[in-house]
Structure formats: C-alpha cells, structure tokens
Design a protein around this motif. Structure first.
Motif, PDB file in Angstrom:
ATOM      1  N   SER A 216     -18.205  25.118  19.753  1.00  0.00           N
ATOM      2  CA  SER A 216     -17.923  24.270  20.917  1.00  0.00           C
ATOM      3  C   SER A 216     -17.361  22.913  20.494  1.00  0.00           C
ATOM      4  N   ASP A 217     -17.669  22.511  19.277  1.00  0.00           N
ATOM      5  CA  ASP A 217     -17.147  21.252  18.746  1.00  0.00           C
ATOM      6  C   ASP A 217     -15.779  21.535  18.123  1.00  0.00           C
ATOM      7  N   GLN A 218     -14.730  21.297  18.887  1.00  0.00           N
ATOM      8  CA  GLN A 218     -13.378  21.636  18.418  1.00  0.00           C
ATOM      9  C   GLN A 218     -13.021  20.903  17.143  1.00  0.00           C
ATOM     10  N   ARG A 219     -13.472  19.668  17.005  1.00  0.00           N
ATOM     11  CA  ARG A 219     -13.158  18.896  15.800  1.00  0.00           C
ATOM     12  C   ARG A 219     -13.717  19.581  14.562  1.00  0.00           C
ATOM     13  N   ALA A 220     -14.985  20.005  14.628  1.00  0.00           N
ATOM     14  CA  ALA A 220     -15.617  20.646  13.474  1.00  0.00           C
ATOM     15  C   ALA A 220     -15.038  22.028  13.223  1.00  0.00           C
ATOM     16  N   ALA A 221     -14.827  22.819  14.290  1.00  0.00           N
ATOM     17  CA  ALA A 221     -14.330  24.187  14.138  1.00  0.00           C
ATOM     18  C   ALA A 221     -12.906  24.214  13.595  1.00  0.00           C
ATOM     19  N   VAL A 222     -12.029  23.409  14.188  1.00  0.00           N
ATOM     20  CA  VAL A 222     -10.635  23.361  13.731  1.00  0.00           C
ATOM     21  C   VAL A 222     -10.569  22.787  12.316  1.00  0.00           C
ATOM     22  N   GLY A 223     -11.415  21.795  12.032  1.00  0.00           N
ATOM     23  CA  GLY A 223     -11.430  21.208  10.698  1.00  0.00           C
ATOM     24  C   GLY A 223     -11.794  22.221   9.631  1.00  0.00           C
ATOM     25  N   LEU A 224     -12.752  23.113   9.949  1.00  0.00           N
ATOM     26  CA  LEU A 224     -13.168  24.123   8.975  1.00  0.00           C
ATOM     27  C   LEU A 224     -12.134  25.229   8.828  1.00  0.00           C
ATOM     28  N   VAL A 225     -11.717  25.814   9.949  1.00  0.00           N
ATOM     29  CA  VAL A 225     -10.805  26.966   9.908  1.00  0.00           C
ATOM     30  C   VAL A 225      -9.409  26.566   9.442  1.00  0.00           C
ATOM     31  N   ILE A 226      -8.855  25.541  10.074  1.00  0.00           N
ATOM     32  CA  ILE A 226      -7.479  25.123   9.750  1.00  0.00           C
ATOM     33  C   ILE A 226      -7.455  24.150   8.571  1.00  0.00           C
ATOM     34  N   GLY A 227      -8.274  23.084   8.674  1.00  0.00           N
ATOM     35  CA  GLY A 227      -8.235  22.048   7.652  1.00  0.00           C
ATOM     36  C   GLY A 227      -8.714  22.510   6.288  1.00  0.00           C
ATOM     37  N   LEU A 228      -9.920  23.075   6.228  1.00  0.00           N
ATOM     38  CA  LEU A 228     -10.486  23.508   4.945  1.00  0.00           C
ATOM     39  C   LEU A 228      -9.969  24.862   4.493  1.00  0.00           C
ATOM     40  N   GLY A 229      -9.855  25.805   5.447  1.00  0.00           N
ATOM     41  CA  GLY A 229      -9.479  27.172   5.102  1.00  0.00           C
ATOM     42  C   GLY A 229      -7.991  27.366   4.897  1.00  0.00           C
ATOM     43  N   LEU A 230      -7.249  27.426   6.003  1.00  0.00           N
ATOM     44  CA  LEU A 230      -5.816  27.723   5.926  1.00  0.00           C
ATOM     45  C   LEU A 230      -5.044  26.686   5.122  1.00  0.00           C
ATOM     46  N   LEU A 231      -5.287  25.387   5.423  1.00  0.00           N
ATOM     47  CA  LEU A 231      -4.533  24.335   4.745  1.00  0.00           C
ATOM     48  C   LEU A 231      -5.172  23.942   3.406  1.00  0.00           C
ATOM     49  N   GLY A 232      -6.461  23.574   3.445  1.00  0.00           N
ATOM     50  CA  GLY A 232      -7.107  23.010   2.267  1.00  0.00           C
ATOM     51  C   GLY A 232      -7.331  23.975   1.134  1.00  0.00           C
TER      52      GLY A 232
END
Length: 313
Positions: A216-232
């Motif tokens: 439900s926390d879009q900042r945390a979810a997007v940060g993990l999936v996109i920021g840490l996973g796909l990008l990071g």
C-alpha cells in the motif's frame, strides 16, 4: 565516420547514471526496512534484478553449458557477492541514516585490498596502499564512533553490518580472480549465475508473508521493485558492463566514488537526515584511502574482468 553527439557522450551518461542508481539504493532500502526484514528485502531485490540480467545474458549468448562444471564457485560467489553482501547492507541501512550507510559503502575497495593481501601472495603490498587502508578505516571508525557517549547500539551495530557486507563483496573480487578469472567467463554470465544461485538460497530462507501495508506504500514498494531490483541490481549490472566495454575496467571502477556522495546528498536534501559534519569528513577520508589504493602503480587496462564490479550497492 562522425559519431552523433548522443552516441559520443553515451558512456559518460551511463557512468553518471550508474553512480546515481547505486547511490539511491540506500534510501530505497531504508524505506523498505519499515515493513520488511533484511532477508525479505534482499530476496525481492535479487528476484527483480535477476530477470533483466538473465534476459540480457541469454540475448547476448553469454551463458554456456560448459560453465556447469564451475557451479560450486558460482555458489560461493552467490554468497559473497549477493546474499551476504546485500543482507549486510540492508541490515546496516535499517540501523543507520541512509546517507551514512552510503558513505560507508565507499569502503568496499579497502576490504577488497585486505582480502587480496590475505589470499593473493602476488598482491602488491606497497607503503602507499597500506597507508590508504589506514586512512580509509580511520573514516569508518569516525562514522562508527565507538568511543562516543551515545552508544545506543544501533550506530555501532549498523556499521558492523555494513562492514560485513563490504568485506563479503570485497572478498568476492579476490575469489573471482583466484578461481574464475582464468576461465574467461563473460561478466554478465557470472552475474547471472551468482544472482541465480543467490535467489535459490534466499528462497529457502525467506519468509514470504509480506504485510499488506508494504504494497500500500507506493514509495516503499516502487523503491524496492523498480529502484533496488530492476534498476539497482539488474540494469545496474548491464550498464556497468557497457561502461567497462566502452571506457575500460580501470576507468569504470571510478564509478565507486559517486554512490557515497549521492547517498549523502539524498539523505540531507531529499529526506532531511541530520547528518553530522564528522560524517562528511569521514567520507572524505574513505575517498582518500580508496584513491591511494587505486592510484598505486596503475596497470594496463585489458578490458572487463569478472571481478571488476566493485562498488555496487
């Protein structure tokens, strides 16, 4: 043939982008830590990072059946350069300010040098390098502040976990050089194998009961999936190999100077973390130490090597 301006500056753009991506990893880990355990953070990071890099490795034909005979080495690399490394940084970041954790990540080359001295007899033990290690670890000690009046455990414990992650990935460079470099495996293939083995190991240890509040926390979810996973993790590896191929391994290794600075800036200006002046001084000491290590008797640049991806976070 005249190169277009965009194509001409593409390596530089990729270089800066990679530094920003790696530097932002720490705030993404910090946000995810509000809901997830360090093991959960690492599993989802590796999962979403493994997908793009595996597709890239398949598309470039980097994966070979003959590599199966080196499976035991890939497993060790998955522990050193993925599971333990990411866990140490995830746990450390959960206990520290994200900017401070990012600053400590700059010490990875220091730990790599210590591991090389311990396990590679041919490693150059110059006075300059030894002095660089002492200066760099002085910076780490200042951030840890073990003699301060407020030892409410989290500071020193967080630094210890960051040191564990840095030591683990630093040792992975030495392990790769000793057991894998001679096999001339493409770096993207090595990364695919180590992430794949790491994913299997983490799947056996991870609690998959992620709280609904996290998604439900879009900042945390997007940060993990996109920021840490796909990008990071996934795209960061691919970008790094592009930089190595265009600028060379020596020049590409300089990207390790960017993430600590980016992490500090994000922590101060975007998140408002109260980072002390001593942390900036300590970060500068770590940079000086790394510079002395990398600046001692530079070797000819022979292109990408499996152990050349130091500094990723």
């Amino acid at each position: 043939m005249i190169k277009s301006p965009t194509r001409q500056f593409l390596p530089l753009i990729a270089f800066c982008s990679l530094g920003i991506i790696w530097g932002s990893n720490f705030i993404f880990m910090k946000w995810a830590a509000d809901y997830l355990t360090p093991t959960q953070i690492v599993f989802w990071r590796v999962l979403f990072g493994f997908v793009p890099i595996a597709l890239y490795a398949v598309a470039t034909g980097a994966l070979k059946w003959v590599h199966i005979r080196l499976a035991k080495h890939f497993f060790v690399m998955s522990l050193l350069a993925t599971s333990v490394y990411f866990f140490g940084f995830a746990k450390g970041t959960s206990l520290l300010l994200s900017g401070v954790a990012g600053a400590l990540s700059g010490a990875i080359p220091l730990f790599a040098f210590i591991a090389a001295i311990a396990f590679l007899p041919e490693e150059n033990r110059s006075v300059r390098k030894s002095f660089g290690v002492m200066i760099g670890f002085a910076g780490v000690l200042i951030i840890a502040n073990p003699f301060g009046s407020d030892l409410a455990a989290t500071n020193l414990e967080g630094v210890a976990y960051m040191a564990l992650g840095a030591l683990s990935v630093g040792s992975s460079f030495v392990y790769a050089r000793k057991y894998l470099s001679a096999h001339k495996i493409a770096p993207v293939a090595l990364a695919t194998y180590q992430l794949g083995f790491g994913l299997v190991t983490l799947a056996l240890l991870t609690d998959f009961s992620v709280p609904d509040a996290f998604w439900s926390d879009q900042r945390a979810a997007v940060g993990l999936v996109i920021g840490l996973g796909l990008l990071g993790t996934g795209c960061a590896y691919i970008i790094y190999y592009f930089i190595v191929g265009t600028l060379g391994a020596v020049a590409a290794s300089a990207v390790t100077y960017i993430p600590p600075v980016v992490a500090l800036l994000i922590g101060v200006f975007l998140v408002g973390e109260p980072i002390q002046l001593s942390s900036y001084f300590a970060t500068a000491l770590i940079f000086v130490g790394v510079f002395l290590l990398k600046g001692s008797k530079p070797q000819p640049d022979r292109g990408p090597k499996p152990s050349s991806s130091d500094g990723e976070s």
